[in-house]
Design an enzyme around this catalytic site. Structure first.
Site, PDB file in Angstrom:
ATOM      1  N   LYS A 176      20.816 -76.298-113.985  1.00 29.13           N
ATOM      2  CA  LYS A 176      21.092 -77.218-115.102  1.00 29.13           C
ATOM      3  C   LYS A 176      22.100 -78.277-114.644  1.00 29.13           C
ATOM      4  CE  LYS A 176      23.915 -77.418-118.543  1.00 29.13           C
ATOM      5  NZ  LYS A 176      24.040 -78.899-118.460  1.00 29.13           N
ATOM      6  N   GLU A 251      33.616 -73.658-108.778  1.00 29.55           N
ATOM      7  CA  GLU A 251      34.251 -74.810-108.122  1.00 29.55           C
ATOM      8  C   GLU A 251      34.810 -75.678-109.238  1.00 29.55           C
ATOM      9  OE1 GLU A 251      34.631 -75.411-104.949  1.00 29.55           O
ATOM     10  OE2 GLU A 251      33.423 -73.760-104.192  1.00 29.55           O
ATOM     11  N   CYS A 285      36.632 -84.281-107.325  1.00 32.22           N
ATOM     12  CA  CYS A 285      37.455 -83.087-107.545  1.00 32.22           C
ATOM     13  C   CYS A 285      38.622 -83.029-106.567  1.00 32.22           C
ATOM     14  CB  CYS A 285      36.597 -81.840-107.428  1.00 32.22           C
ATOM     15  SG  CYS A 285      35.643 -81.799-105.902  1.00 32.22           S
ATOM     16  N   GLU A 386      44.628 -82.848-114.442  1.00 34.72           N
ATOM     17  CA  GLU A 386      43.608 -83.652-113.776  1.00 34.72           C
ATOM     18  C   GLU A 386      43.091 -84.717-114.743  1.00 34.72           C
ATOM     19  OE1 GLU A 386      39.720 -81.846-113.370  1.00 34.72           O
ATOM     20  OE2 GLU A 386      39.616 -82.455-111.277  1.00 34.72           O
TER      21      GLU A 386
HETATM   22  P1  NAD Z   1      32.082 -79.892-117.350  1.00 30.20           P
HETATM   23  O1  NAD Z   1      32.761 -78.593-117.158  1.00 30.20           O
HETATM   24  O2  NAD Z   1      32.249 -80.582-118.635  1.00 30.20           O
HETATM   25  O3  NAD Z   1      30.501 -79.731-117.154  1.00 30.20           O
HETATM   26  C1  NAD Z   1      29.945 -79.244-115.959  1.00 30.20           C
HETATM   27  C2  NAD Z   1      28.558 -78.708-116.258  1.00 30.20           C
HETATM   28  O4  NAD Z   1      28.669 -77.557-117.084  1.00 30.20           O
HETATM   29  C3  NAD Z   1      27.633 -79.675-116.991  1.00 30.20           C
HETATM   30  O5  NAD Z   1      26.321 -79.500-116.512  1.00 30.20           O
HETATM   31  C4  NAD Z   1      27.732 -79.182-118.433  1.00 30.20           C
HETATM   32  O6  NAD Z   1      26.633 -79.516-119.227  1.00 30.20           O
HETATM   33  C5  NAD Z   1      27.783 -77.689-118.184  1.00 30.20           C
HETATM   34  N1  NAD Z   1      28.318 -76.874-119.283  1.00 30.20           N
HETATM   35  C6  NAD Z   1      29.319 -77.176-120.135  1.00 30.20           C
HETATM   36  N2  NAD Z   1      29.517 -76.140-120.988  1.00 30.20           N
HETATM   37  C7  NAD Z   1      28.639 -75.162-120.636  1.00 30.20           C
HETATM   38  C8  NAD Z   1      28.348 -73.857-121.139  1.00 30.20           C
HETATM   39  N3  NAD Z   1      29.028 -73.330-122.143  1.00 30.20           N
HETATM   40  N4  NAD Z   1      27.365 -73.145-120.538  1.00 30.20           N
HETATM   41  C9  NAD Z   1      26.671 -73.652-119.495  1.00 30.20           C
HETATM   42  N5  NAD Z   1      26.887 -74.890-118.997  1.00 30.20           N
HETATM   43  C10 NAD Z   1      27.868 -75.632-119.554  1.00 30.20           C
HETATM   44  O7  NAD Z   1      32.525 -80.793-116.112  1.00 30.20           O
HETATM   45  P2  NAD Z   1      32.179 -82.303-115.836  1.00 30.20           P
HETATM   46  O8  NAD Z   1      32.977 -83.129-116.768  1.00 30.20           O
HETATM   47  O9  NAD Z   1      30.694 -82.495-115.785  1.00 30.20           O
HETATM   48  O10 NAD Z   1      32.727 -82.463-114.329  1.00 30.20           O
HETATM   49  C11 NAD Z   1      34.036 -82.792-114.024  1.00 30.20           C
HETATM   50  C12 NAD Z   1      34.795 -81.576-113.536  1.00 30.20           C
HETATM   51  O11 NAD Z   1      34.127 -81.003-112.419  1.00 30.20           O
HETATM   52  C13 NAD Z   1      36.184 -81.921-113.026  1.00 30.20           C
HETATM   53  O12 NAD Z   1      37.113 -80.997-113.532  1.00 30.20           O
HETATM   54  C14 NAD Z   1      36.061 -81.782-111.518  1.00 30.20           C
HETATM   55  O13 NAD Z   1      37.270 -81.487-110.852  1.00 30.20           O
HETATM   56  C15 NAD Z   1      35.069 -80.692-111.391  1.00 30.20           C
HETATM   57  N6  NAD Z   1      34.417 -80.721-110.062  1.00 30.20           N
HETATM   58  C16 NAD Z   1      34.799 -79.800-109.129  1.00 30.20           C
HETATM   59  C17 NAD Z   1      34.240 -79.816-107.859  1.00 30.20           C
HETATM   60  C18 NAD Z   1      34.653 -78.824-106.787  1.00 30.20           C
HETATM   61  O14 NAD Z   1      34.024 -78.781-105.729  1.00 30.20           O
HETATM   62  N7  NAD Z   1      35.688 -78.031-107.007  1.00 30.20           N
HETATM   63  C19 NAD Z   1      33.261 -80.772-107.560  1.00 30.20           C
HETATM   64  C20 NAD Z   1      32.891 -81.689-108.532  1.00 30.20           C
HETATM   65  C21 NAD Z   1      33.476 -81.645-109.795  1.00 30.20           C
END
Ligand code: NAD
Length: 491
Positions: A176, A251, A285, A386
């Site tokens: 997803k 992650e 990130c 962040e």
């Molecule tokens: P987010 O947590 O809002 O969403 C990430 C994903 O999770 C999306 O696909 C979203 O639809 C899904 N999601 C949300 N709630 C869910 C649930 N209850 N069940 C299943 N799926 C669900 O994050 P974002 O805003 O898309 O991304 C930004 C974040 O990602 C930042 O905090 C960033 O640091 C982190 N990030 C980390 C890395 C790493 O390698 N550590 C890499 C890229 C991004």
């Protein structure tokens, strides 16, 4: 054509949900896709579970070398379709096309890397038990049905870090992507189909966490949840997964220190300090959003950095003169604006940015200017949290010990850098930083061969490298007694 991919066929959302995707840099519509419900996700999980069939499905029993051949075909398809995929990703995310092109090169490298790993001799291990007639060995097997959940900042790159090792290890999956950036991931699924992946092995659902994501971490048929995204959602998924003791790989976020000592190569440190934090408008990130600079050079270094930051040109994905793209959504822009406002209220000094640009042609996009705060203190929210936007906070330190203490004063532990010409000091500092990646005199590079992941609340587990494959493998010990005899325990 419908956009969900379930059990080897493209499928529409059963509840008829649709979502319009707009380019965050221009406000223009770039497509419309099916939006899944929980019922669609459960269908996808059922397909993945049937294809895995307790490890007896076609895919888990296919020789690893044959699985690797499919990954190699995907890498070739990614290279062939690079222009098309990069454009889709640039329009979905608002990033510059040239950046998206680099990302798709990296995606192809990840598939090629794991394809090469699959061609290496099997790594089963013989255990010497010291007993005659005992044949004891360790083998790896796939974990089972995997939920793969990815964010919007690097949509296909984050997916590749999961999909390639997941498939090589013989698992089946439901993927997803973020609801706002689905197009490049849809293309990847087409390439998997073209590469001959059996039905049910790779499934795709599109939609929000609340709309279709819940079964991915709660359905008992799922064995592993691999998630890249925010800390808040990561915590929730981990709690959900605990009910049926699923494996989790997380992650999450970062607030990454970039430490500059007075003896550093000044030009290199300055230039990379800009890339560290402003690449992709800070939506990285591992962004070096927390500058720690030694007191003796701090004023001059931050002044020069502010000058350079002011000259960074924002622009739309196809503008060849652009140096930075837009933020990815209105909601995210509002979050960054609130964060900057909080920094001002906390007493940090705003040196540049802190507002949207006024350049003609950018009115319909979610742009935000590169922003620098100095006079920051470790306890400020803008230093600890962040923002995931183009916002740099600068703090100063006097000694090596103070730099290490400040850098480690965080709930996060993803990545960071140290700049110095003193090799011994660089090694000492690198050893003391509680971070999954430490760059010395560099910022941001990574390779598919090297593990990526976070200490502390930046996550659990690793992606890429050997450990990135091990996340998707169970370990089994097989003990064969070649001369069976009564144990005699109860005689
Ligand atoms: P987010 O947590 O809002 O969403 C990430 C994903 O999770 C999306 O696909 C979203 O639809 C899904 N999601 C949300 N709630 C869910 C649930 N209850 N069940 C299943 N799926 C669900 O994050 P974002 O805003 O898309 O991304 C930004 C974040 O990602 C930042 O905090 C960033 O640091 C982190 N990030 C980390 C890395 C790493 O390698 N550590 C890499 C890229 C991004």
């Amino acid at each position: 054509m419908p956009d969900l991919f379930i059990d080897g066929a493209w499928s529409a959302a059963t509840a008829g949900g649709r979502r319009r995707i707009t380019c965050p840099a221009t406000g223009e519509t770039v497509g419309e896709v099916d939006e899944a419900s929980d019922a669609d996700t459960r269908r996808a999980i059922a397909a993945a579970a049937a294809a895995f069939a307790d490890g007896a499905g076609d895919w888990p029993t296919t020789a690893i070398m044959e699985r690797a051949v499919r990954l190699d075909r995907v890498a070739a398809g990614l290279r062939r379709d690079k222009d098309q995929i990069a454009l889709a990703e640039a329009l979905d995310t608002g990033k510059r096309l040239v950046e998206a092109e680099c990302d798709i090169d990296d995606v192809a490298s990840v598939f090629a890397h794991y394809a090469a790993v699959g061609q290496e001799p099997a790594s089963g291990r013989i255990v010497d038990t010291g007993r005659a007639g005992i044949d004891s060995r360790i083998v790896t097997e796939p974990v089972g049905v995997c939920s793969l959940i990815t964010p919007w900042n690097y949509p296909l790159l984050q997916a590749s870090w999961k999909v390639a090792p997941c498939l090589l290890a013989g698992n089946t999956f439901v993927l997803k992507p973020s609801e706002i950036t689905p197009h490049s991931t849809i293309h990847l699924i087409r390439l998997l189909q073209e590469a001959g992946l059996p039905a049910g092995v790779g499934n795709l659902v599109l939609g929000t966490g609340s709309g279709c994501g819940e079964p991915l971490s709660t359905d008992p048929r799922v064995d592993l949840v691999s998630f890249t995204g925010s800390l808040a959602v990561g915590r929730q998924l981990m709690a959900n997964a605990a009910t049926t003791v699923k494996r989790v790989a997380l992650e999450l976020g970062g607030k990454n220190p970039n430490i500059v000592f007075a003896d550093a190569d000044r030009d290199a440190a300055l230039d990379n300090a800009l890339t560290a934090v402003f690449l992709h408008s800070g939506q990285v990130c591992s962004a070096g959003a927390r500058l720690l600079v030694q007191q003796s050079i701090a004023e001059e270094f931050v002044d020069a950095l502010v000058d350079r930051a002011r000259s960074i040109r924002p622009g739309t994905p196809l503008d060849p003169a652009a140096q930075i793209g837009s933020l990815t959504s209105a909601g995210h822009l509002a979050k960054v604006e609130a964060y900057v406002q909080r920094g001002i209220e906390e007493g940090a000094r705003l040196r540049c940015g802190g507002r949207r640009p006024e350049n003609p042609g950018l009115e319909n996009g979610f742009f935000y200017l590169p922003t620098v705060f100095d006079n920051c203190r470790a306890e400020m929210h803008i230093v600890q949290e962040e923002s995931f936007g183009p916002v740099l906070t600068a703090e100063t330190f006097a000694t090596e010990q103070e730099a290490i203490a400040l850098a480690n004063d965080s709930i996060y532990g993803l990545a960071g850098a140290v700049w110095t010409s003193n090799q011994a000091m660089a090694d000492r500092v690198a050893a003391r930083l509680r971070l999954g990646t430490v760059w010395i005199n560099d910022y941001h590079p990574y390779v598919a061969q090297a593990e990526w992941g976070g200490y502390k609340q930046s996550g659990i587990g690793r992606e890429l490298g050997d450990h990135g494959l091990a996340e998707y493998q169970e370990i089994k010990h097989i003990w064969r007694n070649c001369s069976p005899a009564p144990s005699g325990w109860f005689s």
